[in-house]
Write an enzyme that holds these catalytic residues in place. Structure first.
Site, PDB file in Angstrom:
ATOM      1  N   PHE A  86       0.808  -1.219   0.000  1.00 53.88           N
ATOM      2  CA  PHE A  86       0.000   0.000   0.000  1.00 53.88           C
ATOM      3  C   PHE A  86       0.840   1.267   0.000  1.00 53.88           C
ATOM      4  O   PHE A  86       0.380   2.328  -0.434  1.00 53.88           O
ATOM      5  CB  PHE A  86      -0.916   0.033   1.246  1.00 53.88           C
ATOM      6  CG  PHE A  86      -0.195   0.399   2.525  1.00 53.88           C
ATOM      7  CD1 PHE A  86      -0.054   1.719   2.915  1.00 53.88           C
ATOM      8  CD2 PHE A  86       0.368  -0.576   3.328  1.00 53.88           C
ATOM      9  CE1 PHE A  86       0.629   2.061   4.077  1.00 53.88           C
ATOM     10  CE2 PHE A  86       1.039  -0.259   4.492  1.00 53.88           C
ATOM     11  CZ  PHE A  86       1.178   1.073   4.864  1.00 53.88           C
TER      12      PHE A  86
ATOM     13  N   ARG B 172      -5.965  -1.583   0.010  1.00 58.42           N
ATOM     14  CA  ARG B 172      -6.178  -0.361   0.803  1.00 58.42           C
ATOM     15  C   ARG B 172      -6.209   0.885  -0.069  1.00 58.42           C
ATOM     16  O   ARG B 172      -6.902   1.845   0.257  1.00 58.42           O
ATOM     17  CB  ARG B 172      -5.070  -0.220   1.862  1.00 58.42           C
ATOM     18  CG  ARG B 172      -5.002  -1.368   2.856  1.00 58.42           C
ATOM     19  CD  ARG B 172      -3.854  -1.160   3.811  1.00 58.42           C
ATOM     20  NE  ARG B 172      -3.596  -2.330   4.639  1.00 58.42           N
ATOM     21  CZ  ARG B 172      -2.616  -2.429   5.524  1.00 58.42           C
ATOM     22  NH1 ARG B 172      -1.783  -1.411   5.684  1.00 58.42           N
ATOM     23  NH2 ARG B 172      -2.443  -3.522   6.229  1.00 58.42           N
TER      24      ARG B 172
ATOM     25  N   GLU C 114       9.388  -3.629  13.067  1.00 58.52           N
ATOM     26  CA  GLU C 114       9.209  -2.631  12.012  1.00 58.52           C
ATOM     27  C   GLU C 114       7.881  -1.920  12.269  1.00 58.52           C
ATOM     28  O   GLU C 114       6.810  -2.451  11.968  1.00 58.52           O
ATOM     29  CB  GLU C 114       9.205  -3.289  10.637  1.00 58.52           C
ATOM     30  CG  GLU C 114       9.130  -2.281   9.502  1.00 58.52           C
ATOM     31  CD  GLU C 114       9.066  -2.921   8.130  1.00 58.52           C
ATOM     32  OE1 GLU C 114       9.364  -2.229   7.136  1.00 58.52           O
ATOM     33  OE2 GLU C 114       8.697  -4.110   8.036  1.00 58.52           O
TER      34      GLU C 114
ATOM     35  N   CYS D 198       9.515   1.600   3.227  1.00 58.54           N
ATOM     36  CA  CYS D 198      10.472   0.537   3.560  1.00 58.54           C
ATOM     37  C   CYS D 198      11.885   1.091   3.694  1.00 58.54           C
ATOM     38  O   CYS D 198      12.763   0.424   4.253  1.00 58.54           O
ATOM     39  CB  CYS D 198      10.433  -0.567   2.510  1.00 58.54           C
ATOM     40  SG  CYS D 198      11.006  -0.054   0.880  1.00 58.54           S
TER      41      CYS D 198
END
Length: 498
Positions: free
Chosen positions: A149, A177, A382, A281
């Site tokens: 997403f 999403r 994370e 990320c």
């Protein structure tokens, strides 16, 4: 209520079932659409269309494919603002941030426009008497991408332009999403002249994913997401004979040495930690303050965290938008509370933030945690939110050991004025992408994107030269053209050159 359909064989397609899921506006908390949820039957239909299209697309000329890519690239430029607003409305990030991800995705399209040079084969003359050898690469067939997403335009653009330009046909399963960007891109491809069936979109959750991973008509799967799912994708798809790119999670460290410009470092770490509400990320989630840099760095980071302007992504002046869902908001705020309970110092507490006029939005403010240890959950997990943890180290070597002991190895950064320290850092750290005075070291499209350790399952990074190799396979041809009636002795021993 708008319904977001699949895209199969060049046009919108309803789902095989009536299953749908709400799509929210993160800034208001309101439901704004329903997305259809696909399964095996929908994947079958998309693969059938892609398989039929592959027969002609794989035989199209390199000129035709690059012309489509050039036109597609221009359409991405012309519709950047519109696509950016679509992303902002469903993801929550600012429109400018969304435009930035479109730009970085477009770089891969530009790389694909130049495949005429990259795809050139090799030729060896007279390897034996009257024998030559040459090679070339061929597309795999129907390939698929399963994308997250947080970058609904950029990450898919890291996959499908290279796959399509090398002659494959593509099935995209975006995040449910924020699904609308995928359909918009499909429409741009059609305007660019891409034949029907070459690019398809199937929305859905686990049933759609599993259908892709096990479908006999799909030759390769590219995935970006969390490490547990990346491992599942890799194991399942390889067990069904597919090539797999599987990029997992991250815990990115930025190391600050005492000789660094602390104002410069803090400014860039703040942007790297809180940009896109930390839902990247490659976000900076840990700052490793070395020696005497610690107190001064924390002081500046506190000031800058409090200055971040939080609001709706489509509002002028907003620097950080909401999180993508209510569940994400709750998870991040619980993590801040958990860090405090485990002994971290909450220097800036972003919990409970309310934005005027958007009180039901999924907002949380920037949080800054000091004196975090590697045993704390806020360090190990994370968090995927606007939380920056400060870990203190006594030396550069200790900071490197700390990073290398972490199970993730996606990205890292070093802030320093020392070339010697930078060279030592980049050689010793076990991380795939490294920035020197650059907080978010996402490489250009002519290089490949991929981490080490649990950030990359398997051995195949994404886009760039690795993308070419992933979506094609080589053929090597050995040829002899004897003169008419020429006698050539055929030996029974294993052939050798002479």
């Amino acid at each position: 209520m708008k319904t977001i359909p699949h895209w199969i064989n060049g046009s919108p397609a309803p789902g095989a079932t009536a299953d749908t899921q709400p799509v929210f506006n993160p800034a208001t908390g309101a439901e704004q659409a329903q997305v259809v949820l696909g399964g095996g039957a929908d994947v079958d239909a998309a693969v059938a269309a892609a398989s039929a299209a592959f027969e002609t697309w794989s035989e199209s000329s390199l000129t035709q494919r690059t012309q489509v890519m050039f036109t597609f690239r221009q359409l991405l430029v012309e519709h950047e603002e519109e696509l950016g607003r679509i992303i902002s409305a469903e993801h929550g990030k600012t429109v400018d941030d969304a435009r930035g991800e479109i730009t970085r995705g477009r770089e891969v399209v530009e790389f694909a426009c130049g495949l005429g040079d990259v795809l050139k084969g090799a030729f060896s003359d007279q390897v034996s008497r009257g024998v030559d050898v040459h090679n070339f690469r061929r597309p795999l067939g129907v390939v698929a991408g399963i994308t997250p997403f947080n970058f609904p335009a950029m990450v898919p653009l890291w996959m499908h332009p290279i796959a399509i330009a090398t002659g494959n046909t593509f099935l995209l399963k975006p995040s449910e999403r924020d699904p609308s960007a995928a359909n918009f891109v499909a429409e741009l491809y059609k305007k660019a002249g891409l034949p029907d069936g070459v690019f398809n979109v199937i929305h859905g959750g686990k049933p759609a994913v599993d259908a892709i991973l096990t479908h006999p008509g799909i030759r390769a799967v590219s995935f970006v997401g969390s490490t547990p799912i990346a491992k599942y994708v890799h194991e399942t798809a390889t067990a069904h004979g597919k090539r797999v790119q599987a990029l997992g999670g991250a815990k990115n460290h930025a190391v600050v040495l005492p000789d660094a410009d602390l104002e410069f470092a803090a400014n860039h770490i703040t942007a790297g930690a809180y940009g896109s509400a930390g839902e990247r990320c490659m976000a900076v989630s840990v700052a490793v303050a070395v020696g005497d840099a610690a107190d001064g760095l924390v002081e500046i980071l506190e000031r800058k965290a409090r200055e971040v302007k939080v609001g709706p992504g489509d509002q002028a002046g907003t620097e950080m938008g909401p999180l993508v869902t209510k569940a994400a908001q709750e998870r991040v705020e619980n993590a801040v509370g958990g860090a405090a309970a485990q002994g971290a110092t909450v220097v800036v507490d972003g919990r409970g933030l309310k934005v005027e006029g958007h009180e039901e939005g999924f907002f949380t403010g920037p949080s800054l945690l000091d004196h975090v240890t590697t045993e704390m959950d806020a360090y190990k997990e994370e968090l995927f939110g606007p939380v920056l943890a400060i870990v203190r180290a006594e030396s550069l070597d200790q900071a490197i050991d700390l990073i290398n002991a972490n199970p993730y190895g996606n990205g890292t950064a070093l802030f320093t004025g020392s070339g010697e320290a930078a060279r030592r850092f980049q050689r010793k750290v076990d991380v795939g992408m490294i920035g020197i005075n650059v907080p978010v070291p996402v490489p250009m499209s002519c290089y490949s994107f991929g981490g080490w350790k649990d950030s990359l399952i398997g051995d195949s990074p994404i886009h760039g030269p690795e993308g070419i190799r992933f979506y094609t396979r080589p053929k090597v041809v050995t040829t002899r053209w004897p003169e008419p009636k020429q006698q050539v002795t055929a030996g029974f021993n294993f052939p050798t050159s002479n």
